[in-house]
Write a protein that holds these residues in place. Structure first.
Motif, PDB file in Angstrom:
ATOM      1  N   VAL A  26     111.198  48.546   8.263  1.00 21.08           N
ATOM      2  CA  VAL A  26     111.937  47.761   7.277  1.00 21.08           C
ATOM      3  C   VAL A  26     113.375  48.259   7.187  1.00 21.08           C
ATOM      4  N   VAL A  27     113.547  49.569   7.147  1.00 20.65           N
ATOM      5  CA  VAL A  27     114.882  50.157   7.065  1.00 20.65           C
ATOM      6  C   VAL A  27     115.720  49.775   8.277  1.00 20.65           C
ATOM      7  N   ARG A  28     115.146  49.902   9.457  1.00 21.94           N
ATOM      8  CA  ARG A  28     115.894  49.596  10.674  1.00 21.94           C
ATOM      9  C   ARG A  28     116.385  48.145  10.667  1.00 21.94           C
ATOM     10  N   ALA A  29     115.492  47.233  10.300  1.00 22.16           N
ATOM     11  CA  ALA A  29     115.873  45.823  10.265  1.00 22.16           C
ATOM     12  C   ALA A  29     116.913  45.558   9.189  1.00 22.16           C
ATOM     13  N   ALA A  30     116.742  46.191   8.020  1.00 23.59           N
ATOM     14  CA  ALA A  30     117.671  45.971   6.922  1.00 23.59           C
ATOM     15  C   ALA A  30     119.069  46.466   7.266  1.00 23.59           C
ATOM     16  N   VAL A  31     119.146  47.597   7.926  1.00 27.20           N
ATOM     17  CA  VAL A  31     120.445  48.126   8.337  1.00 27.20           C
ATOM     18  C   VAL A  31     121.089  47.199   9.368  1.00 27.20           C
ATOM     19  N   ALA A  32     120.292  46.667  10.268  1.00 28.97           N
ATOM     20  CA  ALA A  32     120.829  45.700  11.231  1.00 28.97           C
ATOM     21  C   ALA A  32     121.410  44.478  10.528  1.00 28.97           C
ATOM     22  N   GLY A  33     120.836  44.154   9.356  1.00 36.56           N
ATOM     23  CA  GLY A  33     121.317  42.999   8.604  1.00 36.56           C
ATOM     24  C   GLY A  33     122.465  43.284   7.668  1.00 36.56           C
ATOM     25  N   GLY A  34     122.794  44.567   7.461  1.00 33.56           N
ATOM     26  CA  GLY A  34     123.948  44.867   6.625  1.00 33.56           C
ATOM     27  C   GLY A  34     123.772  45.914   5.557  1.00 33.56           C
ATOM     28  N   VAL A  35     122.593  46.536   5.457  1.00 33.11           N
ATOM     29  CA  VAL A  35     122.435  47.651   4.527  1.00 33.11           C
ATOM     30  C   VAL A  35     123.322  48.807   4.981  1.00 33.11           C
TER      31      VAL A  35
END
Length: 221
Positions: A26-35
């Protein structure tokens, strides 16, 4: 020197809400999206489990040194893992003691929900705190003991006082993409989210929607 810290969109992890997906995914995907920053939080985990969780998040973000990884409450875990910092609440270890344990090279955040609590933050010795988390903006099931909802006007007043005292500010509590612009317009430096990303079927898309709303709010401020 303290690590880079961009508070624009600050994800606080929730192991239960992320299931059945691993938190690191979840973290990896969220960071890819802009976290832009991540706090590892799991109130039900043992210290050993929290350490393992922190390390899995660090591994997932090994190619993103610009994204700070901060541990909730557990100074010992942050030190062992070599995390970028610690975030503590009003009932946790005193911020000055946390700073003494961490030394000058890590970030220290502190939760505030009222003028009195912000006064505690502002009274800390210079260099103790980097960040205050202001909330809850609205009531949230992820932290039912967080206190009365401040709503955007309450956040605006606390953020202005914190900024005048030299502290970075983030708002937390009940924020999703439909509310992010309104909160961003209060003048905080960033927004903290939990369920808005952790329960999303597509965490990257959720993060992108939040970033768009934040930019809209900043333009309107």
């Amino acid at each position: 020197m303290r690590p880079p810290f961009d508070p624009t969109l600050y994800l606080v992890t929730d192991t239960g809400l992320s299931r059945p997906r691993p938190v690191a995914d979840v973290v990896r995907a969220a960071v890819a999206g802009g976290v832009t920053a991540v706090q590892v939080r799991d109130k039900t985990a043992s210290r050993r489990e929290l350490l393992e969780l922190t390390r899995t998040v660090q591994t997932a973000l090994a190619d993103r040194p610009d994204v700070a990884v901060i541990v909730n409450d557990a100074v010992d875990v942050a030190l062992i893992a070599g995390a970028d910092g610690v975030h503590v609440g009003q009932d946790d270890l005193p911020p000055a003691e946390v700073r003494a344990l961490l030394g000058p090279g890590r970030l220290v955040g502190f939760s505030v929900s009222s003028v009195d609590e912000l006064d505690v933050a502002l009274a800390q010795p210079a260099g103790t705190l980097d960040l205050v988390g202001i909330g809850p903006v609205w009531a949230t099931p992820t932290k039912p003991d967080a206190g009365n909802a401040l709503r955007p006007d309450g956040v605006r007043a606390l953020a202005a006082a914190a900024r005048a005292g030299g502290l970075t500010t983030v708002a937390i509590g009940g924020i999703d993409a439909t509310r992010a612009a309104e909160v961003a317009a209060t003048g905080v430096d960033g927004l903290c989210v939990v369920s808005a990303v952790c329960v999303a079927p597509d965490p990257a898309a959720a993060a992108r929607a939040l970033r768009t709303a934040i930019e809209q709010g900043r333009v309107a401020a």
